[in-house]
Structure formats: structure tokens, C-alpha cells
Scaffold this active site. Structure first.
Site, PDB file in Angstrom:
ATOM      1  N   ASP A 122      43.346  44.139  38.002  1.00 22.23           N
ATOM      2  CA  ASP A 122      43.583  42.700  38.072  1.00 22.23           C
ATOM      3  C   ASP A 122      43.580  42.225  39.519  1.00 22.23           C
ATOM      4  O   ASP A 122      42.951  41.215  39.860  1.00 22.23           O
ATOM      5  CB  ASP A 122      44.915  42.378  37.398  1.00 22.23           C
ATOM      6  CG  ASP A 122      45.292  40.913  37.523  1.00 22.23           C
ATOM      7  OD1 ASP A 122      44.460  40.053  37.201  1.00 22.23           O
ATOM      8  OD2 ASP A 122      46.421  40.621  37.959  1.00 22.23           O
ATOM      9  N   GLU A 144      39.925  44.844  32.927  1.00 21.67           N
ATOM     10  CA  GLU A 144      40.665  44.989  34.185  1.00 21.67           C
ATOM     11  C   GLU A 144      40.939  46.458  34.503  1.00 21.67           C
ATOM     12  O   GLU A 144      40.820  46.881  35.661  1.00 21.67           O
ATOM     13  CB  GLU A 144      41.982  44.219  34.107  1.00 21.67           C
ATOM     14  CG  GLU A 144      41.803  42.713  34.076  1.00 21.67           C
ATOM     15  CD  GLU A 144      43.107  41.972  33.868  1.00 21.67           C
ATOM     16  OE1 GLU A 144      43.254  40.869  34.400  1.00 21.67           O
ATOM     17  OE2 GLU A 144      43.996  42.500  33.151  1.00 21.67           O
TER      18      GLU A 144
END
EC number: 3.1.26.3
Length: 232
Positions: free
Chosen positions: A52, A124
Site C-alpha cells: 500500500d 497491494e
């Protein structure tokens, strides 16, 4: 399944993981680990945390350089449209990552494989694993293939006004003259209608109507983008 994933990544993206355990971790949900307690497995949450942050940084840097005239507020809105659950889940689906997630039986039966939140997490975590395994350049090459071309396809036009998108689209290969000319002004005092024409290097491209000159210009730019992308 992880061996199949390795083969798929190598064939499709030219990615060869040095540490397959990282890849396995990135595609393993907690429910799978809980159902295999004796295998000493790890699941994706820690790598997702890293992925992320990596995506936030790389996308921020890319749009900062690509849109030198875009103010901070618009950059923030564009990044928010690119770095979000909806976008990441679509990228994961496009990359067929859903086919390689290791799930527990209950989650499989509940349809988790198609759950947007899980697909976002997996995208992610894959980026996090790729970054750990091969570093910045490999991640940049991947997202230049998967994410950044979507800007030219209009995926994120809602986050950036159409005039800015049209200017960026047209000026990638050099400066061009973009002009908006008012063709007509009609309607009533309470319901005015403006019509604007957009020209590029003197050539008429599209027109647009709106309740103000500004809105008409935006509509003209939007129609021009649609036309130019179809002609591309």
C-alpha cells in the site's frame, strides 16, 4: 497453485521471483493458514501494508511528474481515484490474480475470491512482495504496464477536469494550440445554454453545451477526448 502463479507471472509479465515464499505469502489469506496449522504458513497482511505504501509513493511521484501544472488539490483527488479499493480490485481481476488466491474452504464457499476488498488487498500484497523481492525498478515496470496506461484510457477522468485531461492527452508529444470558442449563447435568463467549440491547432474537434461557458468548455473537452481516443 503458487507454481502456476510463478509460471503465469513469468510468461505474462516477465517476472521471476527469487523468493517464491514471498509470493506465496502475498496470495495467502488468513483463512487458508487457519485450515493448515501444521504448515507454518504466513498470510498477506504484513506485505499488503508495505505494498500500500509503495503504491502510494510511486503513483504520487508519477502523477506529480506527469501533470506539472496540476495543483495539489487535484493531484490528491487523482491519486485517490487511482489508489483505492475499486481501482486495485479491477487491476487484480485484469491480472487474473483472483485465480491464484489461497483461501480457506469457508471463504471460498462465501465467494471471497470475487470480493473487491480481498482483490484490493491481494494487489497491494503482490506489489509489496515484488518490491521486497526485486526492488523499485521491477515494481515501476509492472505498474507502468498495468496502472499508468489507464490514465490515457480515461479511467480516472472523473478525478481530473476534462480540459486538463485533454491538454495532457494532446501535449504528450509536444505543444499544441487548444482553443475554446463560444459559438452561441441562448436559452433563458434562468436556464441559459452556451455552446462552445474546441479546436486543436486550428482544426475543429468537438462541441459542447452547458449552463455556463465554463461548463460548455468542459463538455467540449470531454467530447473531444472521447473522439480522439476512438480515433487513436
Amino acid at each position: 497453485m503458487i507454481t502456476q502463479l510463478q509460471d503465469y507471472l513469468a510468461k505474462t509479465y516477465g517476472i521471476h521471483f527469487n523468493n517464491p515464499a514471498l509470493l506465496a505469502e502475498a496470495f495467502t489469506q488468513a483463512s487458508y493458514v487457519n485450515e493448515h496449522p501444521h504448515e507454518n504458513l504466513k498470510y498477506y497482511e504484513r506485505i499488503e501494508f508495505l505494498g500500500d505504501a509503495v503504491l502510494q509513493l510511486f503513483v504520487s511521484e508519477y502523477i506529480y511528474r506527469r501533470y506539472p501544472e496540476l495543483p495539489q488539490g487535484k493531484l490528491t483527488r487523482l491519486r485517490a481515484a487511482m489508489v483505492c479499493e475499486d481501482s486495485f480490485s479491477k487491476f487484480a481481476k485484469e491480472c487474473h490474480f483472483d485465480q491464484y488466491i489461497r483461501l480457506g474452504k469457508g471463504e471460498e464457499m462465501a465467494g471471497a475470491r470475487n470480493r473487491a476488498s480481498l482483490l484490493c488487498d491481494i494487489f497491494e500484497s503482490f506489489i509489496g512482495a515484488l518490491y521486497l523481492d526485486q526492488g523499485r525498478q521491477a515494481v515501476e515496470q509492472f505498474i507502468q504496464t498495468v496502472i499508468f496506461p489507464k490514465l490515457d484510457l480515461g479511467w480516472f477522468d472523473h478525478a481530473v477536469d476534462a480540459k486538463t485531461s485533454l491538454q495532457e492527452f494532446l501535449q504528450r508529444n509536444g505543444d499544441v494550440a487548444i482553443e475554446y470558442d463560444l459559438l452561441s449563447e441562448g436559452g433563458t435568463e434562468n436556464d441559459p445554454v452556451f455552446e462552445v467549440e474546441v479546436t486543436v491547432d486550428g482544426k475543429k474537434v468537438a462541441t459542447g453545451q452547458g449552463s455556463s461557458k465554463k461548463h460548455a468548455e468542459m463538455e467540449a473537452a470531454k467530447h473531444a477526448l472521447e473522439k480522439l481516443r476512438m480515433d487513436k
